[in-house]
Design a protein around this motif. Structure first.
Motif, PDB file in Angstrom:
ATOM      1  N   PRO A   1       0.839  -1.214   0.000  1.00  0.00           N
ATOM      2  CA  PRO A   1       0.000   0.000   0.000  1.00  0.00           C
ATOM      3  C   PRO A   1       0.873   1.263   0.000  1.00  0.00           C
ATOM      4  O   PRO A   1       1.951   1.279   0.590  1.00  0.00           O
ATOM      5  CB  PRO A   1      -0.803  -0.091   1.289  1.00  0.00           C
ATOM      6  N   PHE A   2       0.380   2.295  -0.664  1.00  0.00           N
ATOM      7  CA  PHE A   2       1.099   3.570  -0.738  1.00  0.00           C
ATOM      8  C   PHE A   2       1.198   4.173   0.665  1.00  0.00           C
ATOM      9  O   PHE A   2       0.224   4.234   1.402  1.00  0.00           O
ATOM     10  CB  PHE A   2       0.373   4.529  -1.688  1.00  0.00           C
ATOM     11  N   ASP A   3       2.406   4.615   1.031  1.00  0.00           N
ATOM     12  CA  ASP A   3       2.663   5.244   2.331  1.00  0.00           C
ATOM     13  C   ASP A   3       3.317   6.591   2.069  1.00  0.00           C
ATOM     14  O   ASP A   3       4.458   6.647   1.605  1.00  0.00           O
ATOM     15  CB  ASP A   3       3.573   4.350   3.169  1.00  0.00           C
TER      16      ASP A   3
ATOM     17  N   VAL B   1       4.390   9.613  -8.034  1.00  0.00           N
ATOM     18  CA  VAL B   1       4.730  10.450  -9.177  1.00  0.00           C
ATOM     19  C   VAL B   1       3.729  10.213 -10.299  1.00  0.00           C
ATOM     20  O   VAL B   1       3.329  11.148 -10.992  1.00  0.00           O
ATOM     21  CB  VAL B   1       6.172  10.161  -9.645  1.00  0.00           C
ATOM     22  N   LEU B   2       3.310   8.954 -10.477  1.00  0.00           N
ATOM     23  CA  LEU B   2       2.359   8.583 -11.526  1.00  0.00           C
ATOM     24  C   LEU B   2       1.261   7.710 -10.939  1.00  0.00           C
ATOM     25  O   LEU B   2       1.462   7.025  -9.934  1.00  0.00           O
ATOM     26  CB  LEU B   2       3.064   7.786 -12.635  1.00  0.00           C
TER      27      LEU B   2
ATOM     28  N   ILE C   1       2.588  -0.020  -8.015  1.00  0.00           N
ATOM     29  CA  ILE C   1       2.761  -0.853  -9.207  1.00  0.00           C
ATOM     30  C   ILE C   1       4.229  -0.912  -9.628  1.00  0.00           C
ATOM     31  O   ILE C   1       4.739  -1.971  -9.973  1.00  0.00           O
ATOM     32  CB  ILE C   1       1.936  -0.287 -10.393  1.00  0.00           C
ATOM     33  N   ASP C   2       4.900   0.241  -9.602  1.00  0.00           N
ATOM     34  CA  ASP C   2       6.263   0.315 -10.109  1.00  0.00           C
ATOM     35  C   ASP C   2       7.064   1.337  -9.297  1.00  0.00           C
ATOM     36  O   ASP C   2       6.505   2.285  -8.747  1.00  0.00           O
ATOM     37  CB  ASP C   2       6.241   0.727 -11.587  1.00  0.00           C
TER      38      ASP C   2
ATOM     39  N   ILE D   1      14.086   8.330   7.149  1.00  0.00           N
ATOM     40  CA  ILE D   1      13.976   8.296   5.688  1.00  0.00           C
ATOM     41  C   ILE D   1      14.894   9.384   5.127  1.00  0.00           C
ATOM     42  O   ILE D   1      14.724  10.561   5.439  1.00  0.00           O
ATOM     43  CB  ILE D   1      12.521   8.560   5.233  1.00  0.00           C
ATOM     44  N   ILE D   2      15.875   8.968   4.319  1.00  0.00           N
ATOM     45  CA  ILE D   2      16.772   9.978   3.744  1.00  0.00           C
ATOM     46  C   ILE D   2      16.410  10.300   2.301  1.00  0.00           C
ATOM     47  O   ILE D   2      16.779  11.347   1.792  1.00  0.00           O
ATOM     48  CB  ILE D   2      18.256   9.578   3.850  1.00  0.00           C
ATOM     49  N   ARG D   3      15.672   9.377   1.657  1.00  0.00           N
ATOM     50  CA  ARG D   3      15.147   9.673   0.326  1.00  0.00           C
ATOM     51  C   ARG D   3      13.896   8.824   0.127  1.00  0.00           C
ATOM     52  O   ARG D   3      13.962   7.601   0.137  1.00  0.00           O
ATOM     53  CB  ARG D   3      16.176   9.357  -0.755  1.00  0.00           C
ATOM     54  N   PRO D   4      12.750   9.484  -0.057  1.00  0.00           N
ATOM     55  CA  PRO D   4      11.526   8.712  -0.281  1.00  0.00           C
ATOM     56  C   PRO D   4      11.552   8.080  -1.674  1.00  0.00           C
ATOM     57  O   PRO D   4      12.183   8.594  -2.592  1.00  0.00           O
ATOM     58  CB  PRO D   4      10.398   9.743  -0.159  1.00  0.00           C
ATOM     59  N   ALA D   5      10.865   6.963  -1.820  1.00  0.00           N
ATOM     60  CA  ALA D   5      10.781   6.281  -3.108  1.00  0.00           C
ATOM     61  C   ALA D   5       9.784   7.012  -3.999  1.00  0.00           C
ATOM     62  O   ALA D   5       8.732   7.447  -3.545  1.00  0.00           O
ATOM     63  CB  ALA D   5      10.345   4.844  -2.907  1.00  0.00           C
ATOM     64  N   MET D   6      10.123   7.139  -5.290  1.00  0.00           N
ATOM     65  CA  MET D   6       9.195   7.698  -6.273  1.00  0.00           C
ATOM     66  C   MET D   6       8.518   6.532  -6.962  1.00  0.00           C
ATOM     67  O   MET D   6       9.198   5.694  -7.567  1.00  0.00           O
ATOM     68  CB  MET D   6       9.949   8.577  -7.267  1.00  0.00           C
ATOM     69  N   VAL D   7       7.197   6.473  -6.853  1.00  0.00           N
ATOM     70  CA  VAL D   7       6.467   5.280  -7.282  1.00  0.00           C
ATOM     71  C   VAL D   7       5.275   5.597  -8.197  1.00  0.00           C
ATOM     72  O   VAL D   7       4.817   6.735  -8.251  1.00  0.00           O
ATOM     73  CB  VAL D   7       5.961   4.478  -6.056  1.00  0.00           C
ATOM     74  N   LYS D   8       4.830   4.547  -8.894  1.00  0.00           N
ATOM     75  CA  LYS D   8       3.599   4.587  -9.666  1.00  0.00           C
ATOM     76  C   LYS D   8       2.565   3.817  -8.871  1.00  0.00           C
ATOM     77  O   LYS D   8       2.822   2.687  -8.438  1.00  0.00           O
ATOM     78  CB  LYS D   8       3.802   3.936 -11.042  1.00  0.00           C
TER      79      LYS D   8
END
Length: 185
Positions: free
Chosen positions: A139-141, A148-149, A162-163, A175-182
């Protein structure tokens, strides 16, 4: 007679003796004055003791805060360096993801060298408690990811990742860099 005059004269020159009633009044006034001074000194003493206690408490709080701040700084020492190394790791991952089948032997050897370097870098990161944020299928957190998408895939729940467009990393518990996700919508 001369002696009598001298005595009389000396009695006139000396101040009149206090009467029995005046003596206790003076002692009472003197006692009240001393009590007032004593009370004033006690109040000043209490005020100074209170001030000492407050200053002592303030010093202990400052010591505790500075100790916590120093501990926090030492705990995340190297964070700036790690943030600068992460793009290099991203570039290694892009190079490794190249299609091996379409490359000649020489480029393939470089690619296998990149894979070894990348593996060593990943081991060093894990050793220093730098972990990749797991995202795919979760799940998106918003605390650990940036959407991003969005896309729509049948058979998947809403708000599932998804990606991954760019990997996110945590350093110890930060958290030093959040993940960019679809994200599935």
């Amino acid at each position: 007679m001369e002696n009598e005059e001298k005595v009389e004269m000396s009695n006139k020159d000396v101040a009149p003796k206090e009467t029995k009633e005046e003596l206790p009044k003076k002692k009472e006034k003197k006692g009240k004055k001393e009590n007032a001074e004593m009370q004033k000194l006690k109040e000043e003493n209490l005020a100074l003791n209170d001030k000492i206690l407050r200053l002592n408490a303030e010093m202990q709080n400052m010591k505790r805060r500075s100790s916590e701040e120093l501990s926090r700084l030492l705990k995340y020492d190297g964070e700036t360096f790690i943030k600068k190394v992460l793009p290099i790791i991203d570039n290694f991952e892009r190079a490794i993801n190249m299609d091996d089948a379409n490359l000649d032997d020489e480029v393939s050897k470089f690619l296998s060298g990149f894979k070894m370097i990348y593996g060593n870098l990943k081991n060093v990161l894990e050793e220093f408690e730098i972990k990749e944020i797991e995202c795919i299928g979760k799940p998106f957190d918003s605390a650990t990811m940036e959407a991003v998408l969005t896309d729509h895939e049948e058979g998947m729940e809403k708000d599932i990742v998804i990606d991954i467009l760019q990997k996110g990393y945590s350093y110890k518990d930060k958290i030093i860099r959040p993940a960019m996700v679809k994200v599935n919508n």
